[in-house]
Motif scaffolding. Structure first.
Motif, mmCIF file in Angstrom:
data_model
loop_
_atom_site.group_PDB
_atom_site.id
_atom_site.type_symbol
_atom_site.label_atom_id
_atom_site.label_comp_id
_atom_site.label_asym_id
_atom_site.label_seq_id
_atom_site.Cartn_x
_atom_site.Cartn_y
_atom_site.Cartn_z
ATOM 1 N N SER A 61 0.864 -1.178 0.000
ATOM 2 C CA SER A 61 0.000 0.000 0.000
ATOM 3 C C SER A 61 0.904 1.232 0.000
ATOM 4 C CB SER A 61 -0.922 0.005 1.227
ATOM 5 O OG SER A 61 -0.180 0.256 2.396
ATOM 6 N N ASN A 62 0.310 2.405 0.079
ATOM 7 C CA ASN A 62 1.135 3.604 0.077
ATOM 8 C C ASN A 62 1.791 3.852 1.435
ATOM 9 O OD1 ASN A 62 -0.909 4.602 1.653
ATOM 10 N ND2 ASN A 62 -1.671 6.040 0.137
ATOM 11 N N GLU A 63 1.533 2.999 2.426
ATOM 12 C CA GLU A 63 2.122 3.140 3.750
ATOM 13 C C GLU A 63 3.139 2.049 4.073
ATOM 14 O OE1 GLU A 63 -1.243 4.578 6.590
ATOM 15 O OE2 GLU A 63 -2.077 3.157 5.146
ATOM 16 N N THR A 64 3.408 1.149 3.151
ATOM 17 C CA THR A 64 4.235 -0.024 3.417
ATOM 18 C C THR A 64 5.628 0.349 3.907
ATOM 19 O OG1 THR A 64 3.010 -1.275 1.757
ATOM 20 C CG2 THR A 64 5.147 -2.143 2.420
ATOM 21 N N VAL A 65 6.318 1.228 3.222
ATOM 22 C CA VAL A 65 7.691 1.591 3.602
ATOM 23 C C VAL A 65 7.694 2.276 4.961
ATOM 24 C CG1 VAL A 65 9.688 3.001 2.989
ATOM 25 C CG2 VAL A 65 8.506 1.691 1.232
ATOM 26 N N ASN A 66 6.752 3.164 5.207
ATOM 27 C CA ASN A 66 6.669 3.857 6.488
ATOM 28 C C ASN A 66 6.438 2.874 7.640
ATOM 29 O OD1 ASN A 66 6.522 6.038 8.281
ATOM 30 N ND2 ASN A 66 4.316 6.176 8.032
ATOM 31 N N ILE A 67 5.523 1.946 7.458
ATOM 32 C CA ILE A 67 5.211 0.969 8.508
ATOM 33 C C ILE A 67 6.420 0.108 8.817
ATOM 34 C CG2 ILE A 67 3.863 -1.110 9.014
ATOM 35 C CD1 ILE A 67 1.568 0.219 7.399
ATOM 36 N N TRP A 68 7.032 -0.463 7.782
ATOM 37 C CA TRP A 68 8.133 -1.397 8.010
ATOM 38 C C TRP A 68 9.403 -0.716 8.478
ATOM 39 C CZ3 TRP A 68 7.797 -6.313 8.930
ATOM 40 C CH2 TRP A 68 6.627 -6.969 8.560
ATOM 41 N N SER A 69 9.668 0.512 8.041
ATOM 42 C CA SER A 69 10.865 1.201 8.533
ATOM 43 C C SER A 69 10.723 1.504 10.030
ATOM 44 C CB SER A 69 11.129 2.477 7.738
ATOM 45 O OG SER A 69 10.079 3.413 7.913
ATOM 46 N N HIS A 70 9.531 1.876 10.470
ATOM 47 C CA HIS A 70 9.323 2.125 11.899
ATOM 48 C C HIS A 70 9.337 0.821 12.703
ATOM 49 C CE1 HIS A 70 8.131 6.098 10.532
ATOM 50 N NE2 HIS A 70 8.269 6.494 11.782
ATOM 51 N N LEU A 71 8.735 -0.226 12.163
ATOM 52 C CA LEU A 71 8.692 -1.496 12.877
ATOM 53 C C LEU A 71 10.089 -2.107 13.022
ATOM 54 C CD1 LEU A 71 6.875 -3.634 14.182
ATOM 55 C CD2 LEU A 71 6.651 -4.689 11.935
ATOM 56 N N LEU A 72 10.869 -2.111 11.952
ATOM 57 C CA LEU A 72 12.223 -2.667 12.022
ATOM 58 C C LEU A 72 13.135 -1.807 12.885
ATOM 59 C CD1 LEU A 72 12.646 -3.896 8.341
ATOM 60 C CD2 LEU A 72 12.113 -5.250 10.378
ATOM 61 N N GLY A 73 12.964 -0.481 12.831
ATOM 62 C CA GLY A 73 13.732 0.402 13.706
ATOM 63 C C GLY A 73 13.406 0.156 15.164
ATOM 64 N N PHE A 74 12.114 -0.033 15.471
ATOM 65 C CA PHE A 74 11.710 -0.354 16.837
ATOM 66 C C PHE A 74 12.386 -1.635 17.303
ATOM 67 C CE2 PHE A 74 9.007 -2.994 19.502
ATOM 68 C CZ PHE A 74 8.887 -2.195 20.628
ATOM 69 N N LEU A 75 12.336 -2.683 16.476
ATOM 70 C CA LEU A 75 12.926 -3.968 16.866
ATOM 71 C C LEU A 75 14.438 -3.858 17.063
ATOM 72 C CD1 LEU A 75 10.898 -6.425 14.603
ATOM 73 C CD2 LEU A 75 10.686 -6.057 17.070
ATOM 74 N N LEU A 76 15.109 -3.115 16.196
ATOM 75 C CA LEU A 76 16.556 -2.940 16.318
ATOM 76 C C LEU A 76 16.911 -2.278 17.647
ATOM 77 C CD1 LEU A 76 19.477 -2.864 15.152
ATOM 78 C CD2 LEU A 76 18.889 -0.604 14.279
ATOM 79 N N PHE A 77 16.290 -1.151 17.951
ATOM 80 C CA PHE A 77 16.634 -0.435 19.169
ATOM 81 C C PHE A 77 16.137 -1.140 20.424
ATOM 82 C CE2 PHE A 77 17.375 2.881 16.054
ATOM 83 C CZ PHE A 77 18.629 3.302 16.478
ATOM 84 N N PHE A 78 15.048 -1.895 20.321
ATOM 85 C CA PHE A 78 14.603 -2.691 21.452
ATOM 86 C C PHE A 78 15.628 -3.775 21.764
ATOM 87 C CE2 PHE A 78 12.312 -6.260 23.336
ATOM 88 C CZ PHE A 78 11.758 -5.631 24.445
ATOM 89 N N CYS A 79 16.120 -4.454 20.720
ATOM 90 C CA CYS A 79 17.134 -5.501 20.926
ATOM 91 C C CYS A 79 18.426 -4.909 21.480
ATOM 92 C CB CYS A 79 17.401 -6.256 19.624
ATOM 93 S SG CYS A 79 16.028 -7.302 19.116
ATOM 94 N N LEU A 80 18.826 -3.741 20.993
ATOM 95 C CA LEU A 80 20.013 -3.085 21.540
ATOM 96 C C LEU A 80 19.813 -2.712 23.002
ATOM 97 C CD1 LEU A 80 21.085 -0.758 18.591
ATOM 98 C CD2 LEU A 80 22.297 -2.759 19.461
ATOM 99 N N GLY A 81 18.617 -2.269 23.358
ATOM 100 C CA GLY A 81 18.322 -1.938 24.750
ATOM 101 C C GLY A 81 18.380 -3.153 25.656
ATOM 102 N N VAL A 82 17.818 -4.264 25.203
ATOM 103 C CA VAL A 82 17.864 -5.497 25.987
ATOM 104 C C VAL A 82 19.306 -5.987 26.115
ATOM 105 C CG1 VAL A 82 17.164 -7.929 25.998
ATOM 106 C CG2 VAL A 82 15.495 -6.148 25.449
#
Length: 119
Positions: free
Chosen positions: A70-91
């Motif tokens: 959809s027209n939101e695909t890149v926005n959704i996945w860039s935020h989701l993957l960024g969240f997972l990256l920084f969450f894993c770094l925090g843990v």
């Protein structure tokens, strides 16, 4: 013996993406992509994005729509993957870095609150 009809949960829809021709996109049943004119007024922020809007979705279909184009695909996945990256770094920091510096219980609490707020 007659064959049982298979239940098709996805249908191919053709959508126009930018200057490209119509692209076939597999969309789960119940999800429809809308044009700019078809979406509610509160979603009309950019008239140059003419189609591919996700609208009128209940929670279950909203989760399924993460996996369609959809027209939101890149926005959704860039935020989701960024969240997972920084969450894993925090843990990782809580499991490895803080103990190496001899952090106290208060340090863990403050770090956890900060990590939660940033996420």
């Amino acid at each position: 013996m007659p064959q049982k009809p298979q239940k098709n949960t996805q249908t191919a829809h053709y959508i126009e993406l930018g200057g490209y021709q119509y692209w076939p996109v597999l969309v789960p049943r119940g999800i429809r992509l809308y044009t700019y004119e078809q979406i509610p007024v509160f979603l009309r922020e950019n008239p140059y994005i003419t189609d591919g809007y996700r609208a009128y979705l209940p929670s279950r279909l909203c989760i399924k729509s993460l996996f369609i184009l959809s027209n939101e695909t890149v926005n959704i996945w860039s935020h989701l993957l960024g969240f997972l990256l920084f969450f894993c770094l925090g843990v990782y920091n809580m499991a490895s870095v803080l103990p190496a510096f001899g952090a106290s219980r208060e340090d863990y609490v403050i770090y956890s609150i900060g990590l939660f707020c940033f996420q």
